[in-house]
Design an enzyme around this catalytic site. Structure first.
Site, PDB file in Angstrom:
ATOM      1  N   ARG A   9       6.851   2.259  14.485  1.00  0.00           N
ATOM      2  CA  ARG A   9       5.919   2.102  13.357  1.00  0.00           C
ATOM      3  C   ARG A   9       6.687   2.011  12.035  1.00  0.00           C
ATOM      4  O   ARG A   9       7.747   2.587  11.882  1.00  0.00           O
ATOM      5  CB  ARG A   9       4.968   3.302  13.268  1.00  0.00           C
ATOM      6  CG  ARG A   9       3.922   3.397  14.374  1.00  0.00           C
ATOM      7  CD  ARG A   9       3.033   4.610  14.100  1.00  0.00           C
ATOM      8  NE  ARG A   9       1.851   4.648  14.944  1.00  0.00           N
ATOM      9  CZ  ARG A   9       1.774   5.301  16.089  1.00  0.00           C
ATOM     10  NH1 ARG A   9       2.826   5.963  16.541  1.00  0.00           N
ATOM     11  NH2 ARG A   9       0.647   5.304  16.789  1.00  0.00           N
TER      12      ARG A   9
ATOM     13  N   LYS B 106       5.502   8.383   6.137  1.00  0.00           N
ATOM     14  CA  LYS B 106       5.233   8.768   7.530  1.00  0.00           C
ATOM     15  C   LYS B 106       6.369   9.606   8.095  1.00  0.00           C
ATOM     16  O   LYS B 106       6.150  10.681   8.683  1.00  0.00           O
ATOM     17  CB  LYS B 106       5.007   7.518   8.391  1.00  0.00           C
ATOM     18  CG  LYS B 106       4.472   7.817   9.795  1.00  0.00           C
ATOM     19  CD  LYS B 106       4.404   6.561  10.637  1.00  0.00           C
ATOM     20  CE  LYS B 106       3.386   5.572  10.158  1.00  0.00           C
ATOM     21  NZ  LYS B 106       2.002   5.922  10.555  1.00  0.00           N
TER      22      LYS B 106
ATOM     23  N   MET C 299       1.507  -3.182   7.437  1.00  0.00           N
ATOM     24  CA  MET C 299       2.802  -3.266   8.102  1.00  0.00           C
ATOM     25  C   MET C 299       2.604  -3.227   9.623  1.00  0.00           C
ATOM     26  O   MET C 299       1.536  -2.922  10.124  1.00  0.00           O
ATOM     27  CB  MET C 299       3.684  -2.105   7.644  1.00  0.00           C
ATOM     28  CG  MET C 299       3.849  -2.054   6.123  1.00  0.00           C
ATOM     29  SD  MET C 299       4.920  -3.345   5.528  1.00  0.00           S
ATOM     30  CE  MET C 299       6.471  -2.720   6.132  1.00  0.00           C
TER      31      MET C 299
ATOM     32  N   SER D  98      -1.672  -0.591 -37.156  1.00  0.00           N
ATOM     33  CA  SER D  98      -2.255  -0.739 -35.824  1.00  0.00           C
ATOM     34  C   SER D  98      -1.512  -1.877 -35.143  1.00  0.00           C
ATOM     35  O   SER D  98      -1.467  -2.997 -35.674  1.00  0.00           O
ATOM     36  CB  SER D  98      -3.745  -1.064 -35.916  1.00  0.00           C
ATOM     37  OG  SER D  98      -4.289  -1.206 -34.618  1.00  0.00           O
TER      38      SER D  98
ATOM     39  N   ARG E 298      -0.887  12.180   5.965  1.00  0.00           N
ATOM     40  CA  ARG E 298      -0.515  11.613   4.662  1.00  0.00           C
ATOM     41  C   ARG E 298      -1.644  11.927   3.690  1.00  0.00           C
ATOM     42  O   ARG E 298      -2.770  12.222   4.109  1.00  0.00           O
ATOM     43  CB  ARG E 298      -0.297  10.111   4.752  1.00  0.00           C
ATOM     44  CG  ARG E 298      -1.514   9.312   5.175  1.00  0.00           C
ATOM     45  CD  ARG E 298      -1.167   7.849   5.385  1.00  0.00           C
ATOM     46  NE  ARG E 298      -2.311   7.098   5.907  1.00  0.00           N
ATOM     47  CZ  ARG E 298      -2.225   5.876   6.431  1.00  0.00           C
ATOM     48  NH1 ARG E 298      -1.051   5.275   6.513  1.00  0.00           N
ATOM     49  NH2 ARG E 298      -3.299   5.252   6.867  1.00  0.00           N
TER      50      ARG E 298
ATOM     51  N   GLY F 212      -2.570  -0.681   7.223  1.00  0.00           N
ATOM     52  CA  GLY F 212      -2.851  -1.947   7.881  1.00  0.00           C
ATOM     53  C   GLY F 212      -1.966  -3.103   7.466  1.00  0.00           C
ATOM     54  O   GLY F 212      -2.070  -4.192   8.022  1.00  0.00           O
TER      55      GLY F 212
ATOM     56  N   CYS G 179      -4.156  -1.498 -30.695  1.00  0.00           N
ATOM     57  CA  CYS G 179      -5.514  -2.000 -30.469  1.00  0.00           C
ATOM     58  C   CYS G 179      -5.556  -3.258 -29.611  1.00  0.00           C
ATOM     59  O   CYS G 179      -6.600  -3.892 -29.494  1.00  0.00           O
ATOM     60  CB  CYS G 179      -6.213  -2.266 -31.800  1.00  0.00           C
ATOM     61  SG  CYS G 179      -5.427  -3.543 -32.793  1.00  0.00           S
TER      62      CYS G 179
ATOM     63  N   TYR H 166      -2.958   7.204 -31.801  1.00  0.00           N
ATOM     64  CA  TYR H 166      -4.146   6.873 -31.008  1.00  0.00           C
ATOM     65  C   TYR H 166      -3.941   5.548 -30.284  1.00  0.00           C
ATOM     66  O   TYR H 166      -3.049   4.761 -30.632  1.00  0.00           O
ATOM     67  CB  TYR H 166      -5.398   6.795 -31.888  1.00  0.00           C
ATOM     68  CG  TYR H 166      -5.445   5.627 -32.843  1.00  0.00           C
ATOM     69  CD1 TYR H 166      -5.946   4.379 -32.444  1.00  0.00           C
ATOM     70  CD2 TYR H 166      -4.992   5.758 -34.154  1.00  0.00           C
ATOM     71  CE1 TYR H 166      -5.974   3.307 -33.323  1.00  0.00           C
ATOM     72  CE2 TYR H 166      -5.024   4.685 -35.034  1.00  0.00           C
ATOM     73  CZ  TYR H 166      -5.516   3.463 -34.612  1.00  0.00           C
ATOM     74  OH  TYR H 166      -5.554   2.391 -35.466  1.00  0.00           O
TER      75      TYR H 166
ATOM     76  N   HIS I 205      -9.921  -0.944   9.439  1.00  0.00           N
ATOM     77  CA  HIS I 205      -9.102  -1.589   8.395  1.00  0.00           C
ATOM     78  C   HIS I 205      -9.940  -1.907   7.169  1.00  0.00           C
ATOM     79  O   HIS I 205      -9.561  -1.593   6.037  1.00  0.00           O
ATOM     80  CB  HIS I 205      -8.473  -2.871   8.969  1.00  0.00           C
ATOM     81  CG  HIS I 205      -7.762  -3.700   7.934  1.00  0.00           C
ATOM     82  ND1 HIS I 205      -8.382  -4.739   7.259  1.00  0.00           N
ATOM     83  CD2 HIS I 205      -6.510  -3.624   7.442  1.00  0.00           C
ATOM     84  CE1 HIS I 205      -7.524  -5.273   6.408  1.00  0.00           C
ATOM     85  NE2 HIS I 205      -6.381  -4.619   6.491  1.00  0.00           N
TER      86      HIS I 205
END
Length: 892
Positions: A100, A30, A111, A781, A356, A109, A848, A868, A472
């Site tokens: 704020r 902010k 804080m 693996s 934001r 919502g 895996c 992978y 909210h």
């Protein structure tokens, strides 16, 4: 340290700023964006930001402020006074401020905020005279008392709501707007008296005492329960802290030429390139965000779509709307992303209070990323980086079947898309408790508050009777990917009796309802759903991701259905096929048990001969689907006793069904029982003791390959994986046996099977001796589920009893079974990679475990040089995107 290094307060406004957008870590999102908007010359009320470092110091020093902060705040306050021509605490020309929070990551919502700070009896009278509007002044004063009492003094918000409701009822007022200036003066006195009664002292009237109380409350809210829950859900470190923004108040509640609103530069639900937002005339920002009043649409198009009878801002304030639209366009071009904006109009003048990067649903994130790339605003690689892999999960789940019958209970606003079904529940804590019991719930509230965050996350979906598209509930649900219907005005919630009424319908706690967050419908019972369609923008973004990634993505698939799903979701092979799952099938479990009960090799071979054709058919079905794609097939892993019944009643049932002796079953189960089965007679140890089991499985694989090759012409690629290897000798012995079976099948089929043999690295010793093992392995693996257990000496099944304590105490940053432990398990993987490839350069490496679908763990796999990752079929797109992002990050 001196100069900038010790600076703790940064001023902004009046066309200048000491900070800028790149200082989010210090100023919070902010504060950094307010500074940036001021630098751009946009109308930003002047103010200052107290840095996140002060928050960190506040907690490090037992909630004491750093030396010199008071003087810095006073100097910054003086600049605001100079810019506005008003003075803090001066009745003749009172400066009022908002206080704020503002962390570097958006936490909507979660804080605390205080508005209209600086009001007392004297400054309220001064504001009334200065504005020539006593009603506005005393309305602002009562709002301040209520908000400050709740946020700073810890008094119950409902205490003041009850006073106001009683006052209105006694005078037959239905709406707040019916109260006059004298009414608000009277309410102020009632509020002050109630606060004094609760506190045992007068409500604070010194503006500076009020200011420091509010600053402390914002810092305190960083460690509030709701903020901690939100941070844990979104992986926001506690160490980041929050900044505090103190800003001159501008007022949206100064009559019909004043307004306040929240807007998005694109639709955060769908991603459509159209302004989306709400506003209220003669109101303050809390009225919109908290869902206290149902707001009006920003644009005419949105008003028509929602069927809203009240005029849009575009129609009611056309000149201001046009100015706002030009600001929207400028901010989106500047930040190159969709913006979430708060604004106020004070007597015809537009003021920007916040911008934001806007939270959005997965569908919206996808469309916005693809559209912005098409518009040339961002590159294709940036579009790939914009999509949160975790959000893709929302796109991979079913939606309501349009043709399914449905009974409409109520309609509201389509606040967050997606469909959900579950039992109606009316309390957030109760929702959490029921979900822990394995039940699915829909949380139904009059309106949600930050205190409901845990229940909202636990629920399948959310319904509120009040609130708009930017309330909210709507914002938090979209961020979490939960379907949400807000502002369902027909619903009358009765918390005491745990039910809601809507027209002729009464829905009690436990009754099943379905919600459609895309249409805003609340439906009775369970409604049929359909599979998602993954074309269009999804296919386009995934094609960009596939072009950017280095690692392949496979899926864990034990059945033909799993293999088909994996293929549909873009998996490039099977990274783990667990053959024991096939053994549990009802049609073959009797033969498996016969094999276990056999007293010698001949008996086992005879039983295995019954299983062979069934196992071969399994592999044929999987090979047909996967065609040429590699399939890693793990030979039998669990201990044999898992296939036997243990309870006496189960033993008798099995004996009766199979014709096997109950006594023999009981005796063999007792004989095979182990004190610690996870580290017992399982994996390759079974293959060493009972080689005929692995020989049968290898034969089933090779014969299935030959059959599919003859049938389709495709050459299935089998990777045979030996589990739980600790020594090179184990693998050497078993590989010789598998090669012998391959040679035998080749002689009969007339063609050599296409196969390789490798092992699962799931023991620390195997990782440490990877160089030895690689001499006999074509691939490794990493089975990170068991490797994590054996590295930590921690049972995954039992860890849940105390993991929360470890996470809460900061011993673990994350659950090591969810996100790979880079320092310990990761170090073993790095060693195994290095030593394995030193011994065999062509060694193929993959993962895996469950970590194969976790974005953070995939990032580690890219860093470690794996070839992978393999994950559950539904997470294959998430893994593809994560692998692409990991590659892009490393390419710079």
């Amino acid at each position: 340290m001196s100069g900038e290094a010790t600076k703790r307060v940064y001023a902004f406004g009046d066309g200048t700023a000491e900070g800028e957008a790149g200082m989010k870590a210090l100023l919070g999102g902010k504060g950094a964006n307010l500074a940036e908007m001021a630098r751009l010359g946009l109308p930003v009320p002047p103010g200052f930001t107290i840095t996140t470092e002060v928050c960190t110091a506040f907690y490090a020093n037992d909630r004491a402020y750093p030396e010199g902060l008071t003087e810095e705040v006073e100097a910054a306050l003086a600049k605001v006074e100079e810019a506005t021509g008003k003075r803090f605490g001066d009745p003749a020309s009172p400066l009022l401020v908002s206080v704020r929070s503002g962390g570097r990551a958006s936490m909507p919502g979660m804080m605390d905020t205080v508005l209209n700070l600086g009001l007392n009896d004297e400054t309220a009278a001064g504001l009334a005279a200065l504005s020539e509007d006593p009603r506005f002044a005393y309305d602002s004063y009562r709002r301040f008392i209520q908000m400050y009492s709740d946020v700073v003094l810890g008094l119950d918000h409902a205490l003041f709501e009850d006073i106001l409701e009683t006052y209105k009822e006694e005078r037959d007022f239905a709406l707040d707007t019916e109260l006059s200036a004298d009414d608000w003066r009277a309410v102020v006195e009632l509020f002050k008296a109630a606060a004094a009664r609760e506190l045992g002292r007068p409500f604070p009237s010194d503006p500076r005492e009020q200011l420091w109380g509010a600053i402390g409350a914002v810092f305190d809210s960083w460690m509030s329960e709701r903020a901690i829950v939100y941070r844990n859900l979104h992986d926001i470190p506690e160490s980041w802290g929050t900044a505090v923004n103190v800003q001159a108040m501008v007022f949206g509640n100064m009559g019909e030429t004043s307004a306040t609103g929240v807007a998005f530069t694109r639709d955060p639900s769908t991603g459509e390139n159209a302004y989306y937002g709400e506003f209220l005339i003669n109101a303050q920002g809390e009225d919109v965000v908290a869902g206290i009043r149902t707001p009006q649409s920003l644009t005419e198009a949105m008003r028509e779509k929602m069927g809203d009878p009240a005029p849009s801002m575009e129609a009611a304030m056309p000149a201001i709307f046009a100015e706002l639209a030009s600001v929207f366009a400028r901010l989106e071009r500047h930040y190159r992303d969709m913006q979430d904006i708060e604004f106020t109009v004070e007597r015809g003048k537009l003021w920007m209070l916040q911008t934001r990067t806007g939270k959005r649903t997965a569908a919206a994130a996808l469309k916005i990323a693809v559209d912005m790339a098409a518009e040339g605003l961002i590159s294709e690689r940036e579009a790939v980086m914009r999509m949160d892999p975790g959000q893709l999960d929302q796109l991979l789940h079913p939606t309501l079947d349009e043709s399914a019958p449905r009974t409409l209970v109520a309609s509201g606003l389509p606040a967050s898309p997606g469909a959900a079904c579950g039992e109606a529940v009316f309390d957030a804590a109760e929702a959490e408790a029921l979900v822990k019991q394995g039940r699915k719930v829909i949380l139904v509230r009059i309106e949600t508050s930050p205190k409901d965050i845990g229940g909202m996350h636990a629920a399948e979906g959310i319904v509120t009777a009040r609130g708009g598209m930017t309330s909210h509930a709507a914002v938090v649900a979209r961020g979490m990917g939960r379907p949400c219907v807000s502002g369902a005005g027909e619903i009358r919630v009765d918390y005491e009796n745990k039910l809601f009424r809507a027209g002729k319908h009464v829905v009690k706690q436990g009754d099943v309802i379905t919600i459609d967050g895309a249409s805003g419908q609340v439906l009775l019972g369970e409604v049929a759903m359909i599979k998602p369609k993954l074309g269009g923008d999804f296919a386009r973004l995934m094609s960009w991701a596939d072009a950017a990634r280095r690692m392949k993505v496979r899926a864990n698939a034990d059945t033909p259905a799993d293999a088909q799903t994996a293929k549909e979701f873009g998996a490039e092979g099977i990274g783990l096929c667990r053959t024991e799952h096939m053994f549990f099938d009802d049609a073959r479990i009797a033969a498996v048990r016969e094999m276990i009960l056999a007293e010698d090799r001949d008996g086992r071979v005879a039983a295995l001969a019954k299983i062979l054709p069934m196992q071969r058919a399994d592999f044929e079905a999987i090979f047909r689907i996967m065609e040429h794609r590699p399939c890693t097939i793990r030979l039998l892993d669990p201990p044999l006793h898992e296939f036997l019944p243990h309870a006496e009643e189960d033993v008798m049932d099995v004996a009766a069904a199979t014709g096997l002796s109950a006594e023999a079953l009981m005796a063999r189960a007792a004989e095979l029982a182990e004190a610690n089965p996870m580290l017992g007679h399982r994996g390759c140890r079974l293959g060493i003791t009972f080689p005929e089991i692995y020989e049968m499985q290898a034969r089933a694989i090779f014969e299935a390959q030959a059959a599919v090759r003859a049938e389709t012409g495709a050459q299935p690629a089998a990777e045979i994986m030996i589990p739980l290897v600790a020594t090179a000798k184990e693998l050497e012995i078993l590989k010789v046996r598998i090669d012998a079976v391959a040679k035998d099948v080749a002689a009969k089929a007339g063609a050599q099977p296409a196969y390789s043999v490798g092992t699962m690295i799931e023991l620390p010793r195997a990782a440490l001796r990877a160089g030895d093992i690689a001499r006999f392995a074509d691939f490794f693996s990493f089975g990170t589920n068991d490797l994590t257990q054996t590295t930590y000496g921690l049972s995954r099944d039992d860890a849940g009893k105390f993991l929360a304590d470890y996470l809460g105490a900061g011993i673990f940053e994350k659950d090591p079974f969810v996100s790979l432990d880079r320092d310990g398990v990761g170090e073993l993987i790095r060693l195994a990679v290095e030593r394995g490839r030193a011994a065999r350069e062509s060694l193929k490496l993959g993962i895996c475990g469950e970590h194969g679908g976790d974005p953070s763990s995939i990032d580690f796999c890219e860093e470690a040089g794996l070839d992978y990752v393999s994950c559950s079929p539904y997470r294959a797109p998430i893994a593809r995107l994560s692998a692409a992002q990991a590659a892009i990050r490393r390419s710079g």
